[in-house]
Motif scaffolding. Structure first.
Motif, mmCIF file in Angstrom:
data_model
loop_
_atom_site.group_PDB
_atom_site.id
_atom_site.type_symbol
_atom_site.label_atom_id
_atom_site.label_comp_id
_atom_site.label_asym_id
_atom_site.label_seq_id
_atom_site.Cartn_x
_atom_site.Cartn_y
_atom_site.Cartn_z
ATOM 1 N N ARG A 402 0.865 -1.184 0.000
ATOM 2 C CA ARG A 402 0.000 0.000 0.000
ATOM 3 C C ARG A 402 0.897 1.228 0.000
ATOM 4 O O ARG A 402 1.741 1.389 0.881
ATOM 5 C CB ARG A 402 -0.923 0.015 1.211
ATOM 6 N N VAL A 403 0.691 2.069 -0.994
ATOM 7 C CA VAL A 403 1.592 3.192 -1.221
ATOM 8 C C VAL A 403 0.781 4.485 -1.202
ATOM 9 O O VAL A 403 -0.341 4.510 -1.718
ATOM 10 C CB VAL A 403 2.283 3.029 -2.598
ATOM 11 N N ALA A 404 1.331 5.525 -0.581
ATOM 12 C CA ALA A 404 0.630 6.812 -0.612
ATOM 13 C C ALA A 404 1.629 7.942 -0.494
ATOM 14 O O ALA A 404 2.765 7.731 -0.053
ATOM 15 C CB ALA A 404 -0.380 6.902 0.536
ATOM 16 N N THR A 405 1.197 9.134 -0.873
ATOM 17 C CA THR A 405 2.069 10.290 -0.671
ATOM 18 C C THR A 405 2.081 10.622 0.821
ATOM 19 O O THR A 405 1.086 10.448 1.523
ATOM 20 C CB THR A 405 1.573 11.526 -1.455
ATOM 21 N N ILE A 406 3.235 11.062 1.275
ATOM 22 C CA ILE A 406 3.385 11.354 2.697
ATOM 23 C C ILE A 406 4.050 12.709 2.872
ATOM 24 O O ILE A 406 4.705 13.214 1.955
ATOM 25 C CB ILE A 406 4.255 10.292 3.407
ATOM 26 N N ASP A 407 3.893 13.230 4.105
ATOM 27 C CA ASP A 407 4.674 14.392 4.519
ATOM 28 C C ASP A 407 5.575 13.902 5.644
ATOM 29 O O ASP A 407 5.126 13.746 6.777
ATOM 30 C CB ASP A 407 3.739 15.504 4.986
ATOM 31 N N ALA A 408 6.821 13.597 5.289
ATOM 32 C CA ALA A 408 7.720 12.963 6.260
ATOM 33 C C ALA A 408 7.942 13.868 7.460
ATOM 34 O O ALA A 408 7.912 13.409 8.598
ATOM 35 C CB ALA A 408 9.054 12.613 5.604
ATOM 36 N N ALA A 409 8.129 15.163 7.205
ATOM 37 C CA ALA A 409 8.436 16.088 8.300
ATOM 38 C C ALA A 409 7.264 16.171 9.266
ATOM 39 O O ALA A 409 7.444 16.204 10.482
ATOM 40 C CB ALA A 409 8.775 17.461 7.743
ATOM 41 N N ALA A 410 6.038 16.178 8.720
ATOM 42 C CA ALA A 410 4.858 16.282 9.571
ATOM 43 C C ALA A 410 4.402 14.911 10.073
ATOM 44 O O ALA A 410 3.428 14.820 10.819
ATOM 45 C CB ALA A 410 3.728 16.965 8.822
ATOM 46 N N PHE A 411 5.039 13.856 9.618
ATOM 47 C CA PHE A 411 4.696 12.484 9.953
ATOM 48 C C PHE A 411 3.205 12.240 9.661
ATOM 49 O O PHE A 411 2.424 11.904 10.541
ATOM 50 C CB PHE A 411 5.032 12.179 11.424
ATOM 51 N N LYS A 412 2.844 12.443 8.371
ATOM 52 C CA LYS A 412 1.439 12.380 7.979
ATOM 53 C C LYS A 412 1.309 11.745 6.602
ATOM 54 O O LYS A 412 2.135 11.982 5.722
ATOM 55 C CB LYS A 412 0.877 13.811 7.909
#
Lengths: 1015, 216, 124
Positions: A402-412
C-alpha cells in the motif's frame, strides 16, 4: 545441473561455481545450491521464503539482508547432536555439501507454530514486559508456563554432546590492522603494505572485496571485483601482510587490542577436516595487538519502518543487489522499491536487468533527480514521487504494497493509498556507518546531519575510512582508505605515500531525505505492526509506548523494549528506534542520546573463546618431583592452588579400597605410633642473602631474628601493616648473612612479591636479595616416633637428640645424596624434613621406603597432615585465618617481638582501638559433647540455641576433623573473647534446625607440653 | 659436608659422589605422556637439555661484569633482555632484571662456577643461588616454531622484535617461562620444574598441527 | 587488556604480565609508633579514587619482577607514562598536558640538592 530446482537462480552471473552443485537440508527438506553460495542465497534461490519464527510474536520471517546485519535468518546447524551450533546467520554461512540447518525458532515447526497462538492470545499488541505482566500471576504458576514459553521462544540450543572439534588462539602483532576488505580497506592495506608496514587485513566474508564484489561500477575500466582480486594477490605475496578472510573483528578492547574470530573450516563441513593426519582447528581467535587500527567496516543500509515490514519478501535494497550480482539469485518476481535516496536505485536497475518486473520505485522525495533516477526513468520504470510504502500485504509472503504520498516532516499520510501488487518490497532509508568497534572503546559516536547517520568518535590509535565514516562514494572511499592509512602510519612515525587509487566513474547523486518510520493513516499504536528490531520483535508502537511511560533516555528505552539486545546489537534497528523515540519526545536524534554497541559484534563460539585452554590444559597442574610415585601408589589428589598434592593414600583392605576416613585414620595413627612420610615439596622456599638479610627478616616477621645462629631454625609470623596475619613458616639460618625462608604452599608467590615490594619501595638501602628456590628443592617429611631409627639407617648425619635438637638443621647425605635436614615438626611428633636437589628426590624417597618397610613407613597426604596439625593446634594461614586475624587473636604472644627496635610490619596496628578490643574473635579449640559429631567448617557458634533468627553469632569453626587419636570429633574456631570462655558450653546450629553442643577448650589437643617433638 | 661457607653465606654441592639415578622435570611427561617421535616431516623438533647447571646471579651490573668475564669469558649483558653465550655456546648469561641474571652452564659445573664467582667478587654485595633442580632447558627448532610460540604467548616473537640475542620472561599458556633466541635456527625455553608437565602437554598439543617430534 | 611499557625491560608488554598494587606514592610513615591512630588509619586504609589522572603502583610480575608507577587516566584508560620507583611523574591532575622536560630536570636537580643539604645537616 539442477537450475530448474532453483526457481530464483538466474541463468548466468554471480560469483558462484555453477559446475559444483551442493546438496543441503533445511528444516528436514533437501535442496541444492552451488559452491560460493551462502545458506541464505541458496535458500532464496530455492524460493524458500519462510526461514524462522519471530522471537516474541512468532510471526513468520524471511531473509532481510545479505550479511552480518541479518536479524531473522538465524539457524541451528548440525546433523548430529555433537555438531549442533546455534545462532548462525544464514547470510554468513557458506554452503557446503551436506549442510543441515533448522530454524532457530518455531515449535513444533516453523510452518505451524504454537507460539503464534500465544501472540494472538496476547491480543493485537504485546507490550514490553508482556510475559511478566501476563504470566507472573500467580507467581507459583510461572514455573509451569516458563517451560513451554522458553521452549517456544528460545534462540537456539547448545549441543548435549562433546564437541569433537578443537579450537585455538593466535597472538598477533602488527603496525596496522585494517578491519574490512572493501574499497577503503583494500586501498588502506595496499598503501601500508607498500610502505613496508606489518599489516593484518581481516574481513568477515567468504571472499575479500566487500561491496566491490557486487558493484555496478568500473575501476580502471574493469569490473571492480577484478581490481579487488589484483590488490588481494599483491597483498598475499607480501611477507609483512597477513590476510584473514572469514574473520570477524568482534571486540575492540583497551590499547588497540582487537579480538578476531577466524572461521577456518566452517565453510568446509560441520566438522573440521583432517589434513596429513591432523584434524584442523575449527576456528581460531586472533588476539591482535595493533599499533594502529583502521576501521573500514562499511555501512549497513537502514530499512524503512512500515506496517508489516517483517513479512517474508521485505528486504533491504542493497541485499537485493547483492543476491542478484554476487549469487545470481533474484529473490522474487515483482518488486516495489521504497527509498529515501538515490543509491538504492541500483536494486531496481539490477532487478530489471535480471529480467524481472519492477512494479514501481516509491521515492519519498518530491523531485528526485540523480543520475540513477534518470537511468531508471529511461528504462520506463514507474517512479512514484513524494511517497512511501505504508504497509505490506500478505501473510507468509508479500502479496502487495500500500503506497501513498506522505509528509515525512509532519509524519502524515497526505494522499489516497494505492495498492500495488508485488511479491517483494525492498526499502532503503539511508546508510548507517558500522561504528560498533569504535563504540566498544567507550567513545560515543556523533550524529552527522549531512549523511543522516552516526559517525564514529575515535580514541587514540583508531582511524576510520570510507563508508565507516560516511564517505559512501566509491572514488572518495578508495582515496579515503589510502589517505587514512598514511595518517595511521604517520602516528607510528612511519612515512607512507598513499596509493594512486583506481579511476572510478563518479555518479551524481541527488540529496537524500530523512525518513525512518513511515507514517500510516492510523496512529502508530493501532497501525499494523511496524518493526524496528526484528530479532527482538521491537515495534515502533513499543518505543512510542515506552516514551509515554516516561522513558526518555534512549538507554532506558532500549532496556525496556529490548531493542538492539543480544546478538543483534542494533545493526538494522537502532537508528530507526532512536529516530522514533526522538519523534515521540519532540527532540532531535542526538538529543535523545547516542547508542552504545558492545562486544561481540556477531556471536563467537565458545570454542574459539576457550581455545586450547580446556580439558587437561584448562589450568596448569603443578607436580612435585615425586608425583609419579604418588600416582603409582594410588594417591587421591587434592588441588592446592595449582599443585596436585596427595590427599590420602587409600589401601585395599579385604579387596575393598579404603574410604578417605578409613585411610586418614590409619595414616594418622601410623604417624603417632610409628612413622609416616609426607611430600612437602610444595612449600614455598626463598633463599635470602645479604648483609642486611637478618634486619630485613626482623622487619617483615613479627618475632625476633637478631640472634638466630647458623644451624638453627625459627618459626615466624608475617603480617600486613594492618596487623593481620598473611602467612607463616619457618626460616633457617644457613650462614650469618644467609637464610632459607619457607612459606605456605598457597602463599609462596605472594610472599615473594611482598618481600620485593618492601625492599624495592621502602627499604632499597637494605643489602639483601631474594630468590625463589621452591622448585629446586624436593622436601620429604619423615615423622613419628620411629623417624630417627629409620633415617639413621641411610644418613651420615648424627641424629643424636642432644647433637641435633628440635629446631636445628644439619647437612650431610641421605641415601648418598647431599641433603639439608631440618628438625621441624608440623605433626607434633619427632620429624625430619629432608631437602635434596629435586632431580635426586625420587631416589631418596624410594630408598626411604626400602628401609622403611620394617617400620611400616606410611605415606600420608594433606588430609592426615591437617588432622595431625590441628590436634596440635597449629594453624594454617588462610584456613584458620582470613585476613582479619592478628597474632594476638591467635594467642601467639610468644611470636610477637614487642620490644624490637624497628617498628615491624603490623606492629603499629596492634594498638589501634579496633585491633586491641577485648571482645575480638580469638582462636580456641572446640570439643563436641557428642564425640561422634564432626562439626562443619564455617558453621557459626552461638550461646543460646533457642534464640530466634537472627541469632547473635560469637564466631565460627575454622577447621574440623575426626581424630582417631582422640577418638572424637574436634575443631578449631575463632570466638569472641574465646580465651575467657574456656570450659563454657556453646552451640553450633545446623541448617536442619539441630544444634550441636560444644565445649570451648585449648586449641592444643595432644601433647600440650610438646614433649613428643623433642624426643 | 656439602655446605662450604663463603664468609657469611653457605654454598651447597647438591650432587652425590655415587652414581644416583636422576629425574628431569619432564620425567613424568616422558613416562606417562605421549612422546611423538621426531621425523623428517616434523615441523618442530623438541629437545630437552636436562641436568644443566642453572645459577641466579644478583647484584650490580658493574660489580658482576668483571667477575663474569673472568670466570665465564662472557660480558655480562647490561642491556635489558640481553642474552650472551660463550664461544662454545654451552655457557650463557641472560639479563632477567636490572640486578638479576641467569647463568646456564654444563651440568655439574654450577658449584665450581659459583665458587669462582664468589672468589672473584670478594666482599661486594651480591647473591648467587643454585636453581639447577628447579628448571630445565628446552630447545625448539623447525620452521613452525614461531607459529607455535604465537599460539602460546602474547609476546611479539616476530624477528623484528625478537632477534637473536634476546631473552624474555613471558606468560605461556596459563603458565610462564623464559623464552630465548640463542641463534637463528633455535629457540630455547626455560621451564620451571613444577610447571614442566603442563607446559610439555601444551607444547605438544599446539605443535601437533606441525607434526612436532620429541628428540630424546 | 592494557599494553604497558615496563620502564626496566624498556618495552611494551601485555597486562597479563603485570599485577596492579594500588595507589602509588603511599610512603610508610617514618616512625609508625609516633603516628596517631587517625594518621595510621589514613596510611592503611584511605586511598584516592579520581575520575581522570591517577598514579598507580604496578609490578612486572611475569618479567623483571620490578615495581614501577603508572600515570593512567581512569576514565579513558589511557596510560600517559610509566616511571621507575623514586622518580616523579611528568603528568598529573595539575599537569594533564605534562610538565616540560626542562621542568622535570630542574626539579630533579633541586631534589638532589635538597638531599645533599639534608645529609650535611645530619653531619652538622
Amino acid at each position: 545441473m539442477s537450475q530448474s530446482n532453483q526457481p530464483n537462480r538466474l541463468r548466468q552471473g554471480g560469483r558462484i561455481d555453477r559446475a559444483r552443485t551442493l546438496s543441503f537440508t533445511f528444516n528436514g527438506k533437501r535442496y541444492q545450491g552451488h559452491a560460493g553460495d551462502t545458506l541464505a542465497s541458496a535458500l532464496l534461490a530455492n524460493g524458500v521464503d519462510l526461514v524462522n519464527r519471530s522471537f516474541k510474536y512468532s510471526r513468520p520471517r524471511g531473509i532481510v539482508a545479505a550479511g552480518a546485519e541479518e536479524p531473522n535468518a538465524l539457524v541451528q546447524l548440525g546433523s548430529t547432536e555433537a555438531a549442533q551450533v546455534p545462532n548462525v546467520r544464514a547470510t554468513q554461512q557458506a554452503l557446503f555439501e551436506g549442510l543441515t540447518a533448522q530454524s532457530t525458532n518455531g515449535w513444533p515447526n516453523v510452518q505451524r507454530d504454537v507460539m503464534s497462538l500465544v501472540g494472538k492470545l496476547g491480543g493485537r499488541f504485546m507490550p514490553p514486559g508482556f510475559y511478566y505482566k501476563t504470566f507472573m500471576a500467580p507467581a507459583s504458576m510461572w514455573m509451569t508456563y516458563e517451560k513451554y514459553i522458553r521452549k517456544g521462544a528460545g534462540l537456539g540450543r547448545s549441543p548435549m554432546e562433546n564437541d569433537p572439534d578443537s579450537y585455538d588462539h593466535l597472538n598477533q602483532h602488527c603496525e596496522l590492522l585494517v578491519v574490512g576488505a572493501g574499497p577503503a580497506g583494500l586501498a588502506a592495506a595496499l598503501t601500508a603494505a607498500r610502505a613496508g608496514a606489518r599489516v593484518i587485513l581481516c574481513d568477515e566474508q567468504e571472499e575479500m572485496g566487500g561491496s566491490l564484489l557486487a558493484s555496478r561500477e568500473l575501476l580502471d575500466d574493469q569490473p571492480a571485483a577484478q581490481w579487488a582480486e589484483q590488490v588481494i594477490s599483491e597483498l598475499a605475496e607480501n611477507d609483512n601482510v597477513t590476510l584473514l578472510p572469514r574473520t570477524t573483528a568482534n571486540g575492540y578492547h583497551d590499547h588497540n587490542f582487537v579480538t578476531l574470530h577466524e572461521r577456518r573450516t566452517e565453510h568446509l563441513g560441520e566438522a573440521a577436516p583432517t589434513v596429513d593426519g591432523y584434524r584442523l582447528t575449527r576456528s581460531r581467535m586472533h588476539r591482535v595487538r595493533a599499533g594502529q587500527v583502521l576501521l573500514a567496516t562499511g555501512a549497513h543500509e537502514r530499512p524503512l519502518v512500515y506496517g508489516n515490514n517483517d513479512v517474508p519478501g521485505n528486504l533491504v535494497a542493497g541485499a537485493v543487489s547483492t543476491y542478484i550480482r554476487r549469487y545470481g539469485v533474484v529473490p522474487g518476481n515483482k518488486l516495489v522499491l521504497s527509498v529515501s535516496n538515490d543509491h538504492a536505485y541500483r536494486a531496481a536497475l539490477d532487478w530489471d536487468e535480471a529480467g524481472r518486473e519492477v512494479v514501481a520505485i516509491v521515492d519519498a522525495r518530491r523531485h528526485p533527480d540523480g543520475e540513477l533516477v534518470e537511468q531508471a526513468r529511461a528504462r520506463g520504470i514507474r517512479i512514484i514521487e513524494g511517497s512511501a510504502v505504508l504497509e505490506a500485504k500478505g501473510d507468509k509472503r508479500v502479496s502487495g504494497a500500500r503506497v501513498a504520498t506522505i509528509d515525512a516532516a509532519a509524519f502524515k499520510v497526505t494522499g489516497q493509498a494505492e495498492l500495488l501488487e508485488c511479491d517483494t518490497i525492498a526499502s532503503s532509508g539511508g546508510y548507517s556507518p558500522v561504528i560498533h568497534l569504535a563504540s566498544h572503546t567507550g567513545a560515543r559516536p556523533t550524529w552527522d546531519e549531512e549523511i543522516l547517520g552516526f559517525v564514529p568518535s575515535l580514541v587514540k590509535g583508531v582511524h576510520a575510512a570510507g563508508s565507516a565514516r560516511g564517505v559512501h562514494d566509491l572514488a572518495e572511499g578508495l582515496a579515503d582508505g589510502a589517505a587514512k592509512a598514511t595518517e595511521a602510519l604517520a602516528a607510528l612515525g612511519k612515512s607512507a605515500s598513499a596509493i594512486e587509487p583506481p579511476r572510478a566513474e563518479t555518479i551524481r547523486e541527488g540529496e537524500a531525505c530523512a525518513l525512518y518510520q513511515v507514517p500510516h493513516e492510523k496512529p502508530t499504536l493501532r497501525a499494523p505492526k511496524q518493526f524496528v528490531d526484528m530479532q527482538n520483535d521491537v515495534t515502533a508502537a513499543a518505543i512510542e509506548l515506552a516514551t509515554r511511560e516516561g522513558f526518555e533516555s534512549i538507554e532506558h528505552v532500549k532496556r525496556y523494549t529490548a531493542m538492539g539486545f543480544g546478538t543483534d546489537q542494533g545493526k538494522l534497528g537502532n537508528i530507526n528506534g532512536m529516530a522514533i523515540a526522538a519523534r515521540c519526545l519532540g527532540r532531535s536524534i542526538p538529543e535523545v542520546g547516542t547508542t552504545v554497541f558492545r562486544p561481540n559484534y556477531t556471536p563467537v563460539t565458545f570454542g574459539a573463546i576457550v581455545g586450547r585452554h580446556c580439558r587437561e590444559l584448562f589450568d596448569p597442574e603443578r607436580y612435585t618431583a615425586l608425583h609419579q610415585w604418588h600416582v603409582e601408589n594410588g594417591a587421591e589428589f587434592e588441588d592446592v592452588g595449582q599443585w596436585k598434592r596427595p590427599w590420602y593414600f587409600p589401601r585395599k583392605v579385604n579387596g575393598k579400597l579404603e574410604t578417605m576416613d578409613e585411610a586418614v585414620a590409619r595414616e594418622s595413627l601410623a604417624v603417632r605410633t610409628g612413622v609416616g612420610i609426607l611430600d612437602a615439596s610444595t612449600l614455598g622456599k626463598i633463599d635470602i642473602q645479604g648483609p642486611d638479610a637478618r634486619e630485613f627478616l626482623g622487619r617483615v616477621y613479627t618475632n625476633k631474628w637478631a640472634k638466630l645462629a647458623p644451624g638453627r631454625v625459627r618459626y615466624g609470623l608475617m603480617c600486613k601493616d594492618d596487623g593481620m596475619l598473611m602467612d607463616d613458616g619457618t626460616t633457617s639460618c644457613l650462614g650469618e648473612n644467609h637464610f632459607l625462608m619457607t612459606t605456605t604452599t598457597g602463599g609462596a608467590a605472594g610472599v615473594m612479591e611482598w618481600l620485593e615490594l618492601w625492599h624495592q619501595t621502602e627499604w632499597p638501602e637494605l643489602q639483601v636479595y631474594f630468590t625463589s628456590v621452591t622448585d629446586h628443592w624436593a622436601t620429604m617429611t619423615v615423622t613419628g616416633p620411629d623417624a630417627r631409627k629409620l633415617l639413621s639407617e641411610i644418613t651420615d648425619i648424627d641424629l643424636d637428640r642432644e647433637q641435633f635438637k628440635f629446631m636445628d638443621w644439619r647437612n650431610g647425605k641421605v641415601a648418598d645424596v647431599p641433603a639439608r635436614v631440618f628438625r621441624i615438626s608440623f605433626t607434633g611428633e619427632l620429624a625430619y624434613e629432608i631437602n635434596v636437589q629435586a632431580n635426586y628426590a625420587m631416589h631418596v624417597w624410594k630408598t626411604l621406603f626400602e628401609h622403611g618397610k620394617k617400620y611400616d613407613l606410611t605415606p600420608y597426604g594433606t588430609e592426615t597432615m591437617h588432622v595431625l596439625r590441628a590436634e596440635k593446634g597449629l594453624i594454617i594461614a588462610g584456613q584458620d585465618t582470613d585476613g582479619s586475624v592478628t597474632p594476638e587473636d591467635l594467642g601467639m604472644f610468644w611470636a610477637i617481638g614487642y620490644d624490637k627496635p624497628f617498628s615491624w610490619i603490623g606492629k603499629r596496628a596492634l594498638t589501634r582501638p579496633d585491633t586491641a578490643r577485648k571482645d575480638r574473635k580469638q582462636f580456641v579449640g572446640l570439643k563436641p559433647v557428642d564425640p561422634k559429631v564432626v562439626l562443619e567448617e564455617g558453621a557459626h557458634i552461638v550461646v543460646d540455641k533457642d534464640q530466634p533468627i537472627p541469632m547473635d553469632m560469637l564466631g565460627h569453626v575454622t577447621s574440623s576433623y575426626y581424630s582417631p587419636n582422640l577418638e572424637s570429633g574436634f575443631a578449631l574456631a575463632v570466638i569472641k573473647g574465646g580465651r575467657d570462655r574456656m570450659g563454657e558450653k556453646l552451640y553450633v546450629p545446623m541448617p536442619d534446625g539441630q544444634a550441636h553442643e560444644v565445649e570451648v577448650v585449648s586449641p592444643v589437643f595432644i601433647d600440650p607440653k610438646g614433649e613428643r617433638q623433642h624426643v | 659436608m656439602s655446605d662450604i661457607t663463603y664468609g657469611k653465606v653457605a654454598t651447597f654441592n647438591t650432587h652425590p659422589d655415587a652414581s644416583i639415578p636422576k629425574e628431569s622435570p619432564l620425567s613424568v611427561a616422558y613416562n606417562t605422556g605421549s612422546v611423538p617421535a621426531a621425523s623428517s616431516g616434523s615441523g618442530i623438533l623438541f629437545k630437552e637439555q636436562a641436568f644443566l647447571g642453572h645459577l641466579i646471579l644478583r647484584g650490580g651490573a658493574i660489580v658482576l661484569d668483571e667477575a663474569v668475564r673472568k670466570v665465564l669469558g662472557i660480558s655480562l649483558p647490561g642491556q635489558p633482555l640481553g642474552l650472551a653465550l660463550d664461544a662454545s655456546g654451552e655457557r650463557s648469561v641472560q639479563w632477567l632484571s636490572p640486578d638479576e641474571w641467569l647463568v646456564i652452564v654444563p651440568g655439574g659445573e654450577e658449584l665450581d662456577v659459583e665458587q669462582r664467582l664468589r672468589d672473584a667478587l670478594g666482599d661486594a654485595h651480591y647473591a648467587i643461588v643454585d636453581v639447577s633442580g628447579g628448571q630445565t632447558l628446552i630447545s625448539l627448532e623447525g620452521e613452525k616454531v614461531r607459529e607455535l610460540l604465537m599460539k602460546s604467548t602474547s609476546y611479539d616473537v616476530h624477528p623484528s622484535n625478537f632477534p637473536v640475542g634476546k631473552a624474555v620472561s613471558v606468560v605461556f599458556g596459563k603458565s610462564s617461562l623464559i623464552l630465548r633466541r640463542p641463534s637463528e635456527e633455535r629457540y630455547e625455553l626455560v621451564l620451571r620444574r613444577s610447571f614442566a608437565d603442563y607446559l610439555y602437554r601444551w607444547i605438544l598439543d599446539a605443535g601437533a598441527e606441525y607434526g612436532i617430534g620429541v628428540q630424546r | 587488556m592494557f599494553y604497558i611499557h615496563c620502564p626496566y625491560c624498556d618495552e611494551y608488554r601485555d597486562e597479563e604480565e603485570f599485577h596492579p598494587k594500588g595507589q602509588a606514592h603511599i610512603a610508610r610513615p617514618e616512625d609508625p609508633e609516633s603516628c596517631t591512630d587517625d594518621q595510621w588509619g589514613a596510611y592503611l586504609f584511605f586511598r584516592d579514587n579520581p575520575r581522570g589522572i591517577h598514579h598507580e603502583l604496578w609490578v612486572h610480575a611475569i618479567g623483571c619482577r620490578k615495581f614501577f608507577n603508572i600515570t593512567r587516566n581512569s576514565a579513558s584508560y589511557e596510560i600517559l607514562e610509566t616511571y621507575r620507583m623514586g622518580e616523579q611523574p611528568r603528568f598529573s591532575a595539575e599537569h594533564p598536558e605534562g610538565k616540560s622536560v626542562e621542568t622535570v630536570a630542574a626539579e630533579k636537580v633541586a631534589a638532589e640538592a635538597g638531599m645533599v643539604a639534608g645529609q650535611e645537616g645530619v653531619k652538622a
